[in-house]
Write an enzyme that holds these catalytic residues in place. Structure first.
Site, PDB file in Angstrom:
ATOM      1  N   GLU A   1      -4.449  17.807 -11.335  1.00 35.27           N
ATOM      2  CA  GLU A   1      -4.874  18.226 -12.671  1.00 35.27           C
ATOM      3  C   GLU A   1      -6.364  18.509 -12.778  1.00 35.27           C
ATOM      4  O   GLU A   1      -7.069  17.951 -13.606  1.00 35.27           O
ATOM      5  CB  GLU A   1      -4.437  17.192 -13.736  1.00 35.27           C
TER       6      GLU A   1
ATOM      7  N   LYS B   1       7.720  23.294 -13.652  1.00 33.24           N
ATOM      8  CA  LYS B   1       6.817  22.152 -13.446  1.00 33.24           C
ATOM      9  C   LYS B   1       6.384  22.093 -11.986  1.00 33.24           C
ATOM     10  O   LYS B   1       5.215  21.854 -11.690  1.00 33.24           O
ATOM     11  CB  LYS B   1       7.478  20.836 -13.882  1.00 33.24           C
TER      12      LYS B   1
ATOM     13  N   GLU C   1      10.287  19.492 -24.514  1.00 33.53           N
ATOM     14  CA  GLU C   1       9.488  19.761 -23.299  1.00 33.53           C
ATOM     15  C   GLU C   1       9.968  21.049 -22.625  1.00 33.53           C
ATOM     16  O   GLU C   1       9.174  21.756 -21.997  1.00 33.53           O
ATOM     17  CB  GLU C   1       9.570  18.587 -22.319  1.00 33.53           C
TER      18      GLU C   1
ATOM     19  N   ARG D   1       0.814  -1.233   0.000  1.00 40.21           N
ATOM     20  CA  ARG D   1       0.000   0.000   0.000  1.00 40.21           C
ATOM     21  C   ARG D   1       0.839   1.271   0.000  1.00 40.21           C
ATOM     22  O   ARG D   1       0.394   2.325   0.417  1.00 40.21           O
ATOM     23  CB  ARG D   1      -0.977   0.040   1.173  1.00 40.21           C
TER      24      ARG D   1
ATOM     25  N   HIS E   1       0.252  18.542 -26.807  1.00 47.61           N
ATOM     26  CA  HIS E   1       0.182  17.099 -26.600  1.00 47.61           C
ATOM     27  C   HIS E   1      -1.022  16.413 -27.250  1.00 47.61           C
ATOM     28  O   HIS E   1      -0.930  15.254 -27.613  1.00 47.61           O
ATOM     29  CB  HIS E   1       0.228  16.763 -25.103  1.00 47.61           C
TER      30      HIS E   1
ATOM     31  N   HIS F   1       8.671  11.313 -28.743  1.00 52.97           N
ATOM     32  CA  HIS F   1       7.561  12.027 -28.119  1.00 52.97           C
ATOM     33  C   HIS F   1       7.758  13.537 -28.238  1.00 52.97           C
ATOM     34  O   HIS F   1       6.854  14.266 -28.636  1.00 52.97           O
ATOM     35  CB  HIS F   1       7.476  11.593 -26.651  1.00 52.97           C
TER      36      HIS F   1
ATOM     37  N   ASN G   1      -0.072  20.160 -20.972  1.00 55.45           N
ATOM     38  CA  ASN G   1      -0.425  19.364 -22.153  1.00 55.45           C
ATOM     39  C   ASN G   1      -0.317  20.153 -23.448  1.00 55.45           C
ATOM     40  O   ASN G   1      -0.716  19.657 -24.509  1.00 55.45           O
ATOM     41  CB  ASN G   1      -1.850  18.812 -22.018  1.00 55.45           C
TER      42      ASN G   1
ATOM     43  N   LYS H   1       2.992  11.699 -10.937  1.00 52.47           N
ATOM     44  CA  LYS H   1       2.175  10.792 -11.767  1.00 52.47           C
ATOM     45  C   LYS H   1       3.004   9.534 -12.016  1.00 52.47           C
ATOM     46  O   LYS H   1       4.133   9.613 -12.494  1.00 52.47           O
ATOM     47  CB  LYS H   1       1.837  11.438 -13.107  1.00 52.47           C
TER      48      LYS H   1
ATOM     49  N   ARG I   1      -2.756  22.465 -14.253  1.00 50.41           N
ATOM     50  CA  ARG I   1      -1.793  21.428 -14.632  1.00 50.41           C
ATOM     51  C   ARG I   1      -2.003  21.007 -16.091  1.00 50.41           C
ATOM     52  O   ARG I   1      -1.079  20.566 -16.758  1.00 50.41           O
ATOM     53  CB  ARG I   1      -1.883  20.214 -13.678  1.00 50.41           C
TER      54      ARG I   1
ATOM     55  N   HIS J   1       0.206  13.651 -29.515  1.00 48.78           N
ATOM     56  CA  HIS J   1      -0.141  12.239 -29.291  1.00 48.78           C
ATOM     57  C   HIS J   1      -0.775  11.630 -30.537  1.00 48.78           C
ATOM     58  O   HIS J   1      -0.517  10.480 -30.875  1.00 48.78           O
ATOM     59  CB  HIS J   1      -1.126  12.098 -28.124  1.00 48.78           C
TER      60      HIS J   1
END
Ligand code: NAD
Ligand code: ZN
Length: 363
Positions: free
Chosen positions: A240, A230, A188, A124, A251, A268, A248, A146, A244, A255
């Site tokens: 988010e 960041k 980025e 946990r 993106h 990427h 993106n 994340k 946040r 993507h």
């Protein structure tokens, strides 16, 4: 020179150390955490062996006897099956992990996401320390909490928020990175400048020579400034629900380009660079910005060695992929549009024909 950036998240706050030769400090960072019983180093087979070895040596000097688990490298191994193998190793072999153990993830974003997810879920949750060795992991993936893995239905669909207890970045590791991976991380950095900090854009423009040469003091400053941006966004909106999402920028389109081109055919960051150009054109056509924003973006992307165009993209296919993006709700494709350099807003009313016209900027 070492820079320390604080990520402010109340009881879950932590420090990001950025310097030259920092792998040798990981032991001291782990030893500074309260009550650590044992340490597991997770890395992947593509990370030069010298890096996890240096981290293990540093942990040894701090009095630990770390074990190392190396997962296979590559996005295709960012799966629950890989996590399961790591659980087996850390739970079934002696000494088994306990609640006071620390997991140290040494590698790029794949190792960080897998290591982070294992530490979020095993027993946990145990503490983990990120030691990013790619530029993308340093400026993006290692900060913000994340963690997760891919599913056949899509990327990053299984995961958890789990903040690290610390991040240690050694810019010397960037010297072995393949050029395309280095440039992917630079995209980025450009993104951070575009959404939040015009002075970072100036830094990228003026110091591109030192950046290309991976000059240590320049890289420390570059990574620290990006982590600061960041960290600021994550502190304001950890889960988010608001700003946040600005991260993106580029993106949704990026993507779609990655997916339609087949993962691996472009990096990427390269896909995000193209996505940012499309978003600038969209904003320009809506009258939100003048043409100088796209000109400046193009200039800095070129300095960073990123491509501005891509042949053979099919707007209808890309739109179809965008409609199925995880961030699309009720058929409304969401994009982040610039309002100037260092300022963006979230827009959810883009139409297919408008997108198709903006995509022509990539021809
Ligand atoms: N959690 C987040 O917030 C977040 C944010 C952005 C991206 N990500 C994830 O990060 C992943 C991409 O990360 P990445 O670009 O670091 O890719 P990666 O982890 O796959 O690393 C790229 C390759 O470089 C190798 N490598 C790592 N460090 C090296 C070094 N110093 N020298 C030479 N080779 C090295 C790796 O073994 C790998 O083969 C994606 O899965 C993405 O979803 C997560
Ligand atoms: Zn990205």
């Amino acid at each position: 020179m070492t820079e320390v950036v604080q990520v402010e998240l109340g009881a879950r706050s932590y420090e990001v150390r950025v310097g030259d030769g920092e792998l040798a400090r990981v032991g001291r960072v782990v030893a500074s955490l309260p009550g650590v019983t044992s340490v597991v180093v997770v890395t992947d087979t593509g990370v030069p062996e010298a890096y996890p070895a240096a981290v293990s040596a540093s942990l040894g000097e701090a009095g630990f006897e770390p074990r190392t688990v190396a997962i296979p490298s590559g996005e295709e191994h960012k799966t629950l099956a890989t996590c399961s193998e790591v659980y087996d190793r850390v739970l079934s072999t002696s000494p088994a992990l306990d609640r006071h153990s620390v997991l140290v993830a040494v590698g790029g974003g794949v190792v960080g996401d897998v290591g982070g997810f294992v530490s979020a879920t095993v027993l946990r949750g145990v503490r983990f320390v990120q030691v990013p060795t790619t530029l993308l992991a340093a400026v993006d993936a290692s900060v913000g909490g994340k963690t997760g893995v891919d599913h056949v239905a899509g990327k990053n669909l299984i995961g958890a928020f789990h903040q690290p207890a610390g991040v240690v970045m050694d810019v010397a590791t960037l010297r072995t990175l393949p050029l395309a991976e280095f440039r992917s991380g630079l995209a980025e950095c450009v993104k951070h400048a575009m959404i939040a900090d015009e002075s970072l854009l100036e830094f990228l423009e003026q110091r591109s020579g030192e950046i290309a040469a991976i000059e240590p003091t320049t890289m420390v400053e570059l990574v620290a400034r990006n982590v600061q941006i960041k960290a600021g966004v994550v502190s304001a909106d950890e889960r988010e629900s608001g700003i946040r999402a600005h991260l993106n920028f580029g993106h949704t389109v990026g993507h779609a380009i990655e997916t339609s081109s087949g993962y691996g055919s472009l990096t990427h960051g390269q896909a995000v660079a193209l996505g940012m150009r499309v978003n600038c054109r969209l904003a320009q056509r809506r009258g939100l910005i003048g043409g100088e924003v796209l000109d400046r973006l193009d200039g800095v992307l070129t300095c960073m060695g990123l491509e501005l165009r891509r042949a053979g993209l099919q707007p209808a296919d890309l739109w179809e992929i965008m409609l199925h993006d995880k961030k699309t709700r009720a058929g409304r494709v969401t994009v982040i549009l610039p309002r100037g350099i260092g300022e963006v807003s979230i827009v959810s009313d883009v139409q297919a024909d408008e997108m198709a016209r903006a995509l022509s900027v990539l021809e």
